[in-house]
Scaffold this active site. Sequence first.
Site, short mmCIF file in Angstrom:
data_model
loop_
_atom_site.label_atom_id
_atom_site.label_comp_id
_atom_site.label_asym_id
_atom_site.label_seq_id
_atom_site.Cartn_x
_atom_site.Cartn_y
_atom_site.Cartn_z
N ASP A 398 0.82 -1.23 0.00
CA ASP A 398 0.00 0.00 0.00
C ASP A 398 0.85 1.27 0.00
O ASP A 398 0.48 2.26 -0.64
CB ASP A 398 -0.91 0.04 1.24
P1 TAP Z 1 0.86 -3.99 3.14
O1 TAP Z 1 0.19 -3.04 2.22
O2 TAP Z 1 0.05 -4.60 4.23
O3 TAP Z 1 1.50 -5.13 2.23
C1 TAP Z 1 2.34 -6.09 2.78
C2 TAP Z 1 2.78 -7.03 1.68
O4 TAP Z 1 3.74 -7.90 2.25
C3 TAP Z 1 1.65 -7.90 1.17
O5 TAP Z 1 1.20 -7.46 -0.08
C4 TAP Z 1 2.26 -9.30 1.13
O6 TAP Z 1 2.17 -9.82 -0.18
C5 TAP Z 1 3.73 -9.08 1.49
N1 TAP Z 1 4.25 -10.16 2.34
C6 TAP Z 1 3.69 -10.76 3.37
N2 TAP Z 1 4.49 -11.72 3.84
C7 TAP Z 1 5.59 -11.71 3.08
C8 TAP Z 1 6.78 -12.48 3.08
N3 TAP Z 1 7.01 -13.46 3.95
N4 TAP Z 1 7.71 -12.19 2.15
C9 TAP Z 1 7.50 -11.22 1.24
N5 TAP Z 1 6.40 -10.46 1.20
C10 TAP Z 1 5.45 -10.71 2.12
O7 TAP Z 1 2.14 -3.34 3.86
P2 TAP Z 1 2.72 -1.87 3.81
O8 TAP Z 1 3.05 -1.47 2.42
O9 TAP Z 1 3.80 -1.85 4.85
O10 TAP Z 1 1.52 -0.94 4.25
C11 TAP Z 1 1.02 -0.95 5.57
C12 TAP Z 1 -0.48 -0.90 5.53
O11 TAP Z 1 -0.96 -1.15 6.86
C13 TAP Z 1 -1.01 0.46 5.11
O12 TAP Z 1 -2.19 0.32 4.36
C14 TAP Z 1 -1.31 1.13 6.44
O13 TAP Z 1 -2.32 2.12 6.33
C15 TAP Z 1 -1.79 -0.05 7.23
N6 TAP Z 1 -1.66 0.14 8.70
C16 TAP Z 1 -0.48 0.55 9.20
C17 TAP Z 1 -0.37 0.79 10.54
C18 TAP Z 1 0.94 1.28 11.07
S1 TAP Z 1 0.97 2.16 12.37
N7 TAP Z 1 2.06 0.99 10.48
C19 TAP Z 1 -1.43 0.56 11.39
C20 TAP Z 1 -2.63 0.09 10.85
C21 TAP Z 1 -2.72 -0.12 9.48
P3 TAP Z 1 2.20 -11.39 -0.44
O14 TAP Z 1 1.14 -11.98 0.40
O15 TAP Z 1 1.98 -11.51 -1.91
O16 TAP Z 1 3.57 -11.86 -0.04
#
Ligand code: TAP
Length: 470
Positions: A398
């Site tokens: 994201d």
């Molecule tokens: P995300 O958009 O959640 O994407 C994480 C990606 O990691 C997934 O697409 C997944 O794809 C990949 N993944 C998972 N396990 C993996 C592995 N073992 N090896 C390689 N890839 C792996 O992460 P982001 O870009 O860090 O964004 C964070 C999101 O969380 C944002 O939307 C944010 O708003 C939200 N959020 C953040 C927080 C805080 S404080 N950080 C709090 C609440 C919500 P695959 O499954 O294809 O591997």
Amino acid sequence: MNANDYMAGIDLRGTAYLLTLLVASVLFLLGLRGLSHSETARRGMFLAVFGMVAAVLGTLLNSRIVTYEWILGGLVVGTIIGVPMGLWIPMTKMPERIALSHAFGGLAVALVGVAEYWNHHASLSRFDTGAIGFEVLLGTITLTGSLMAFGKLMGILPGRPQTFPGQNALNLAFLTTALVLIVLLIIQPTQQILFYVLFTIGLLLGILMVARIGGADMPVVICILNSYAGLAAAATGFALNNPVLIVCGALDGGSGLILALIMSKAMNRSFKNVIFGAFGATVAQECVGPDCSSGTVRDGTPEDAAELLKIANSVIVVPGYGMAVAQAQHAIRDLADLLEKAGTEVKYAIHPVAGRMPGHMNVLLAEANISYDQLYELDSINDEFQRTDVSIVVGANDVVNPAAKSTPGSPIYGMPILNVGQSKVVLVLKRSMSPGFAGIENELFVQPNTMMIFGDAKKTLAQISAAVKA
Ligand code: TAP
């Protein structure tokens, strides 16, 4: 008055009590200040620990204490639970651990409130009754709300929002009733039934409020609960006449609220949307292979990636939640060391909400001894992507999704993102084309300059390093 008479007039225990609490309050303030920068965070943590020790020692000097046995028992139980939690819970489980700690905090505050009311309700002033009322309401909400958050994060409870018609109206009715009960208690402190109904409503409100929030939004919820716990502690301070509780409760309440606001802003979501929006209720698509995107995906091998990296002069690593899942931070460090030895400049771009908790990426990269000087926040690195040869996206989705800029109506539209797509080549390390937290496709993955390297990030990075060495 001679010197002896003068000394006898001074309540040494009371003075020591107040002085220790003053020292504790100052240490908490300095600790919080230190925690605001990565370089000083460790020192800030130690200052806060010393502050807590001073606060406990100071409280033990309180002349209202009649016996120390129960306090000693509490210290032993707390140590038995707290030390293993601190030592053995891994970084990836921090949100769960924090939720559990808040639940304990809420329980402690609520129990102190019940004990105060139980023992003194006949003689309580109106002000103290009001303070105890707020303390118990916020403490019980924090207790059950944090347990719900813990259950959702652990997967013990369903992570999707649990909603039913009229839920917001019911929550509002409970909250209004609770506030009315506090007012009635202030008027009639001896009406014990009002107090226990208030206690029960607090427990129910915690459950109902968190039930409708999706598991992935729990970090924001935890910050809000953190804020409630702080305010509850401040109310306890008023009820017990303990200044350090008022100071650190206000600090906790304020910082929790500010953090929740910062996180909501970085996700481009309003507070209202987090609490009432039921975000993450459905994942747009469930995809397990590389073939389910609406575009041409160019995938490559770790060896292909190594060839590109060998000729790169500048590299930016963009870590995301997948890095935490794969525990790939050490593998990133190994690859960066190899590249730097060959003269390549390596930087790290940190998005404020990458991962699932504030500072998630910073903490993991620090664990792998990556220098703070190499970590750049979104604003200070975004212009550099266009001058960069290779960006390596490690489990981020994201936070690098161009839809945030190009697709009005997308759940992340308006969220600031890292401009990785502007670098000459983008290497994306993830296991499949599955979406991230927001549940939406990412057009970066089908851009002509993007190469997808499918697999667990830690394994892929190790293979790339091996190929670079070879
Ligand atoms: P995300 O958009 O959640 O994407 C994480 C990606 O990691 C997934 O697409 C997944 O794809 C990949 N993944 C998972 N396990 C993996 C592995 N073992 N090896 C390689 N890839 C792996 O992460 P982001 O870009 O860090 O964004 C964070 C999101 O969380 C944002 O939307 C944010 O708003 C939200 N959020 C953040 C927080 C805080 S404080 N950080 C709090 C609440 C919500 P695959 O499954 O294809 O591997």
